[in-house]
Design an enzyme around this catalytic site. Structure first.
Site, PDB file in Angstrom:
ATOM      1  CB  SER A  68      -0.952  -0.043   1.208  1.00 43.89           C
ATOM      2  OG  SER A  68      -1.978   0.902   1.085  1.00 43.89           O
TER       3      SER A  68
ATOM      4  CG  ASP B 195      -6.004  -2.434  -4.593  1.00 43.95           C
ATOM      5  OD1 ASP B 195      -6.706  -1.888  -3.715  1.00 43.95           O
ATOM      6  OD2 ASP B 195      -4.761  -2.416  -4.580  1.00 43.95           O
TER       7      ASP B 195
ATOM      8  CG  HIS C 105      -5.283  -2.615  -0.725  1.00 45.41           C
ATOM      9  ND1 HIS C 105      -4.518  -1.974  -1.672  1.00 45.41           N
ATOM     10  CD2 HIS C 105      -4.824  -2.188   0.485  1.00 45.41           C
ATOM     11  CE1 HIS C 105      -3.633  -1.187  -1.072  1.00 45.41           C
ATOM     12  NE2 HIS C 105      -3.792  -1.309   0.232  1.00 45.41           N
TER      13      HIS C 105
END
Length: 493
Positions: free
Chosen positions: A301, A393, A428
């Site tokens: 991330s 995602d 994600h």
């Protein structure tokens, strides 16, 4: 009530019937045959006329063998990324059973998964080979009892299962129940049970607190004298100190420093810029058990954005390879984190909320800018890069970012350094294998506001992505950090 049916008391059970579906029936005891055998008599014509009914829905035993069901889970202690083998023996042939897993998290929440199986002609279920016919997963899934875990009914909403104390194992109770159950496990009688421990830290791995020159984190060192290749491990915008990936990397022979760089109560974001990450890199590099010329960075991330920025621009951080999981290059970390987050606020209007009141964050940096000053110039990177991207995602546009990075690196002549893994149906949070999938969970937004963040992904493809990506990450690190070295640690519990 479910009963098992056989036409001869010496036969094994071959079928079953739910009496709730048959209203016009009678049955009466036949104690001379067996204390738990009844005669079934239909008031209407039926192929089941005068069949024997065996009232043993839970404590089913093999009458001929005189044995109770036996459950084996091996290894009983293992690393979290290690597959286990589950076998049930001494069942009746073609017996319906439910396998159930139960774990109590460090937050005292209970998580469970379950699968429906039917034993073979020998009264055996082998989970790695046999099909699961229903439950929280389906098909032949050796680790379905872990990756399909979810909070038990009635739990708090928005939960996410994460290990904070890596010095203790994740304890999972695996049990067998008669019949195909989907709820109320605590009220049922267990046929057999086993306890397995899942560890992030292999025996001999050392955990070392790091508080040096303003840097906070935890260093995990593999067993033995070393020196070992090193990895600087960066998590995302959720902040805090996340240790479990670094502990697992050390269990596979890499000295790994889990860096805490977003902790408002201890470290102001205004004080965190590229120099902070350079200090952390040097701490890792200078450790006597670390090979200073064999270092890597891994980020998920926002941590991926940091990793790309450091690899492209830093004069101090010169990794042999980088791994970026579900991140973007459209967030150049060329100033303090405070300033970067202030820039984010200018685009906060792009953030959406769906009909379930879940926050969709991915649009914040879309469209990917064409202005080179607004993104990391990945054409400057001189080390191999592994991009792990997810087709669903919903937090960062990792797929769009990968496409743009590929084009930028092709134009710059360093595309040969890029490897992209794309997983359709994954979300994600691509974590170590068998971590339960969370499509959405609670999240502290902007450091103060609690929201439900949508991460995306579907459970089965996400689980497959986590297992495949982790194996490829380890192979990538071995390829670029170990190369000719021959003393890789392969720790086992």
């Amino acid at each position: 009530m479910t009963f098992y049916i056989t036409r001869n008391i010496t036969d094994f059970v071959t079928s079953r019937i739910d009496l709730r579906d048959h209203q016009e029936i009678e049955f009466y005891a036949q104690p001379r045959l067996h204390p738990k055998v009844f005669i079934l008599r239909y008031l209407k014509k039926s192929s089941l006329k005068n069949a024997f009914i065996m009232l043993i829905p839970e404590r089913t035993v093999n009458i001929e063998m005189g044995k109770s069901p036996l459950l084996s889970v091996q290894p009983s202690r293992g690393l979290v990324d290690e597959r286990f083998q589950i076998v049930i023996e001494n069942l009746l042939p073609n017996q319906a059973v439910t396998l159930h897993s139960l774990h109590q998290s460090e937050d005292k929440d209970f998580w469970e998964a379950f699968g429906h199986y039917i034993s073979n002609e020998h009264g055996t279920v082998t989970v790695a080979q046999d099909e699961c016919f229903g439950g929280s997963y389906e098909g032949t899934e050796p680790m379905g009892l872990l990756w399909s875990m979810r909070p038990v009914p009635g739990s708090r909403s928005g939960l996410r299962l994460r290990k904070r104390d890596v010095l203790s194992p994740m304890v999972v109770h695996i049990s067998v129940y008669g019949g195909h159950l989907s709820q109320g496990f605590s009220k049922q009688t267990v046929l057999a049970t086993s306890v397995t421990e899942r560890w992030y830290m292999a025996p001999g791995v050392q955990r070392v607190d790091v508080k040096e020159n303003g840097v906070r984190g935890t260093l995990f060192l593999p067993p033995g004298p070393g020196p070992y290749p090193g990895v600087l491990d960066l998590w995302g915008g959720g902040g805090g100190l996340v240790e479990y990936r670094s502990a697992l990397l050390a269990s596979h022979g890499f000295a790994s420093l889990a860096l805490e760089y977003l902790a408002p109560s201890k470290l102001r974001t205004a004080d965190v810029d590229s120099s902070h990450f350079e200090k952390a890199y040097q701490i890792l590099q200078n450790h006597p058990k670390v090979q200073r010329d064999r270092l890597a960075m891994i980020g998920l991330s926002f941590g991926a954005a940091v990793t790309l920025s450091m690899a492209a621009y830093s004069e101090i951080i010169k990794p042999q390879c980088c791994i970026c999981i579900c991140g973007s290059h459209a967030i150049p970390v060329d100033k303090s984190l405070f300033e970067i987050f202030e820039e984010f606020k200018k685009s906060i209007y792009k953030i959406r909320v769906n009909e379930d009141n879940q926050v969709i964050h991915r649009d914040l940096i879309l469209p990917i800018p064409s202005d080179m000053t607004l993104k990391v110039d990945v054409g400057r990177i001189k080390c191999p890069v592994l991009l792990v991207t997810a087709g669903d995602d919903q937090n960062w546009p990792s797929l769009e970012s990968a496409i743009d990075m590929k084009e930028m690196m092709a134009n710059a002549g360093n595309l040969h350094l890029l490897e992209v893994l794309m997983y359709p149906g994954a979300g994600h949070l691509i974590e170590p294998p068998y971590t339960p999938h969370f499509r959405a969970s609670n999240f502290i937004f902007e450091g103060t506001e609690k929201v439900v963040m949508l991460w995306g992904g579907q459970t089965k493809p996400h689980a497959d992505a986590q297992e495949d990506a982790w194996n490829r990450i380890l192979a990538f690190l071995r390829q670029h950090l170990y190369s000719s070295l021959n003393h890789e640690v392969k720790a086992r519990l």
